[in-house]
Design a protein around this motif. Structure first.
Motif, PDB file in Angstrom:
ATOM      1  N   ASN A  69       0.823  -1.209   0.000  1.00 45.08           N
ATOM      2  CA  ASN A  69       0.000   0.000   0.000  1.00 45.08           C
ATOM      3  C   ASN A  69       0.854   1.256   0.000  1.00 45.08           C
ATOM      4  OD1 ASN A  69      -2.391  -1.402  -0.066  1.00 45.08           O
ATOM      5  ND2 ASN A  69      -2.741  -1.312   2.134  1.00 45.08           N
ATOM      6  N   VAL A  70       1.936   1.255   0.772  1.00 42.63           N
ATOM      7  CA  VAL A  70       2.817   2.425   0.795  1.00 42.63           C
ATOM      8  C   VAL A  70       3.466   2.627  -0.573  1.00 42.63           C
ATOM      9  CG1 VAL A  70       4.955   3.384   1.755  1.00 42.63           C
ATOM     10  CG2 VAL A  70       3.260   2.344   3.266  1.00 42.63           C
ATOM     11  N   ARG A  71       3.938   1.523  -1.156  1.00 41.88           N
ATOM     12  CA  ARG A  71       4.556   1.651  -2.482  1.00 41.88           C
ATOM     13  C   ARG A  71       3.550   2.162  -3.517  1.00 41.88           C
ATOM     14  NH1 ARG A  71       8.998   0.295  -4.732  1.00 41.88           N
ATOM     15  NH2 ARG A  71       7.851  -0.257  -6.638  1.00 41.88           N
ATOM     16  N   SER A  72       2.356   1.598  -3.514  1.00 46.60           N
ATOM     17  CA  SER A  72       1.343   2.026  -4.478  1.00 46.60           C
ATOM     18  C   SER A  72       0.956   3.481  -4.251  1.00 46.60           C
ATOM     19  CB  SER A  72       0.103   1.131  -4.368  1.00 46.60           C
ATOM     20  OG  SER A  72       0.401  -0.194  -4.721  1.00 46.60           O
ATOM     21  N   ALA A  73       0.754   3.840  -2.982  1.00 44.93           N
ATOM     22  CA  ALA A  73       0.377   5.221  -2.677  1.00 44.93           C
ATOM     23  C   ALA A  73       1.489   6.188  -3.069  1.00 44.93           C
ATOM     24  CB  ALA A  73       0.044   5.360  -1.194  1.00 44.93           C
ATOM     25  N   THR A  74       2.745   5.797  -2.857  1.00 44.71           N
ATOM     26  CA  THR A  74       3.871   6.646  -3.245  1.00 44.71           C
ATOM     27  C   THR A  74       3.904   6.841  -4.762  1.00 44.71           C
ATOM     28  OG1 THR A  74       5.167   5.886  -1.355  1.00 44.71           O
ATOM     29  CG2 THR A  74       6.374   6.908  -3.159  1.00 44.71           C
ATOM     30  N   GLU A  75       3.700   5.772  -5.500  1.00 43.58           N
ATOM     31  CA  GLU A  75       3.691   5.880  -6.959  1.00 43.58           C
ATOM     32  C   GLU A  75       2.513   6.715  -7.448  1.00 43.58           C
ATOM     33  OE1 GLU A  75       3.760   1.932  -8.476  1.00 43.58           O
ATOM     34  OE2 GLU A  75       5.770   1.495  -7.736  1.00 43.58           O
ATOM     35  N   GLN A  76       1.376   6.594  -6.777  1.00 43.81           N
ATOM     36  CA  GLN A  76       0.231   7.419  -7.164  1.00 43.81           C
ATOM     37  C   GLN A  76       0.505   8.894  -6.918  1.00 43.81           C
ATOM     38  OE1 GLN A  76      -2.300   6.409  -8.792  1.00 43.81           O
ATOM     39  NE2 GLN A  76      -2.781   4.278  -8.288  1.00 43.81           N
TER      40      GLN A  76
END
Length: 464
Positions: free
Chosen positions: A140-147
């Protein structure tokens, strides 16, 4: 001026939107680091380890029922009888032991052992939940960072396009409507950025709850775990190894023993006793003192003939509980089977989504480049360019989500098969030994020599 600005913006939109997502420091935190931190930080694991130690002590207590009970007794009595003062004192030592109970204590020990094994399986289940929660927090952190990075670049690109629209309006090539459309698109992108930043903060808090610290830079996830050859194989593995099924099996075995224990309560029991007593009686007025020493040995046998229906009710209750645990085992097996199938389907869905989104991104990028080129020739409006950019942006955002879903589905499948453990994942850290405490207390240690191994175990887990 507008055409010059568009030429500057003609570079591939994907490169512009993802430019900041490629550089990660060499010491970025890996998924394994996250799982190790969660394993070491989890208070839930500590709680269930303590529950297991309590179950270990229940086994020790059951074993102790086979041993003698030794007690000392002391008493002092003062009396005044018709003006004469008298006192008496006694000191005694007595021991009692169940000699034969038709298997009741043996059954109780077996029940306690089955409960220990069930609690161990439950601890493995908690370990799986902790690791899966850490994996989800990491993704979730990785996805949120990429978003966030995607939206930041979108704001920058749309800002340049808004400036280009303003410049074109200044030279009279477009109307105020086109400028307003560019302004609206930029404002919407900023709102999406604020939402993405909020999602990132939420994800960071979840990561901190799982691992005890906020995330730094996170490395790309490792290759996905290897899958079984087929869904049927995955289901079979789940039925053999899942900790909830192992726990339910042990609970079912314990409930069978509870039925036997309830039936054994109707049997007689034979106990033996021995006592030593020294008593002194003294009359104060006359100074007479008498000391009496005594010793006794006894055998007692008893059996409940009538209990008002209590014992039959207890027996029927044990049978009902046995039926409930059998049904629970069947239900658990079905739930595990469903979880395996759901995770397997999730992998297939995520793969299909990624393949389709990749094609969508290629087409959307081509469409975006074409619309921009046509806009430079006056054949397309600002709104057309913004809509094409939004379609490409949404496709790239969907790709981020789908990739994270694919990673998570693989680990959900491992969890559904009962394989998401520190040992199976080979994380390379010392793990909690669920049998160490049991081995230290299984013989119910009561002397310093027998308690030495228990002391070592307590020190190793920081409880002494």
């Amino acid at each position: 001026m507008f055409r010059n600005t568009l030429r500057r913006l003609r570079r591939p939109i994907a490169a512009a939107l993802l430019a900041s997502a490629t550089a990660l420091p060499a010491n970025a935190e890996t998924l394994a680091d996250t799982m190790v931190a969660a394993y070491r930080h989890s208070a839930l694991l500590e709680q269930n380890r303590a529950v297991l130690r309590a179950a270990d002590e229940d086994a020790a207590a059951a074993l102790a029922q086979l041993r003698p009970i030794v007690q000392w007794l002391a008493s002092y009595t003062y009396q005044n009888i018709e003006g004469f003062d008298a006192n008496s004192a006694s000191l005694g030592l007595q021991a009692s032991m169940t000699l034969y109970d038709f298997g009741r204590n043996a059954i109780a020990i077996d029940i306690a052992k089955e409960n220990v094994l069930a609690t161990r399986a439950a601890l493995v289940g908690v370990e799986q939940d902790v690791l899966l929660g850490a994996i989800e927090a990491y993704l979730n952190v990785r996805s949120a960072t990429e978003q966030v990075e995607l939206q930041q670049n979108s704001v920058r690109v749309l800002g340049e396009e808004q400036q280009a629209a303003t410049d074109r309006f200044d030279v009279g090539e477009i109307t105020q409507t086109d400028v307003s459309q560019a302004d609206a698109a930029l404002a919407a992108s900023r709102a999406d950025l604020a939402s993405a930043q909020g999602d990132l903060e939420v994800a960071r808090e979840s990561y901190r709850a799982a691992t005890g610290k906020f995330p730094g830079k996170l490395a790309a996830p490792p290759p996905t775990p290897k899958l079984p050859a087929s869904l049927v194989s995955a289901r079979e593995i789940g039925q053999r190894t899942h900790p909830l099924i192992q726990q339910a099996k042990r609970e079912a075995a314990a409930s069978e023993l509870q039925v036997a224990a309830a039936a054994a309560e109707r049997n007689p029991s034979l106990t033996g006793g021995a006592a030593l007593q020294a008593q002194s009686n003294k009359t104060v007025n006359t100074g007479t003192s008498v000391r009496t020493d005594s010793a006794s040995v006894s055998l007692d046998m008893s059996q409940t003939i009538y209990s008002g229906g209590r014992l039959p009710a207890a027996h029927r209750r044990a049978m009902a509980s046995r039926d409930a645990t059998r049904a629970s085992l069947l239900n658990t097996a079905r739930q595990v089977d469903q979880a395996v199938g759901t995770a397997w389907a999730g992998i297939d869905v995520a793969r299909a989504q990624i393949s389709a989104i990749d094609q969508q991104i290629v087409s959307a990028r081509q469409a975006f480049d074409g619309v921009r080129e046509e806009a430079t020739l006056g054949a397309r409006t600002t709104l057309d360019v913004l809509e094409a950019e939004q379609i490409l942006l949404q496709a790239m955002a969907d790709k981020i989500t789908a990739v994270a879903n694919l990673q998570l589905a693989h680990y959900q499948l491992l969890s559904a098969m009962g394989l998401l453990t520190v040992e199976n994942l080979k994380l390379g850290i010392p793990t909690y030994d669920p049998s160490a405490y049991y081995k230290a207390v299984k013989d119910a240690p009561f002397t310093s020599r027998q308690g030495e191994s228990l002391d070592r175990v307590l020190r190793s887990i920081g409880k002494n």
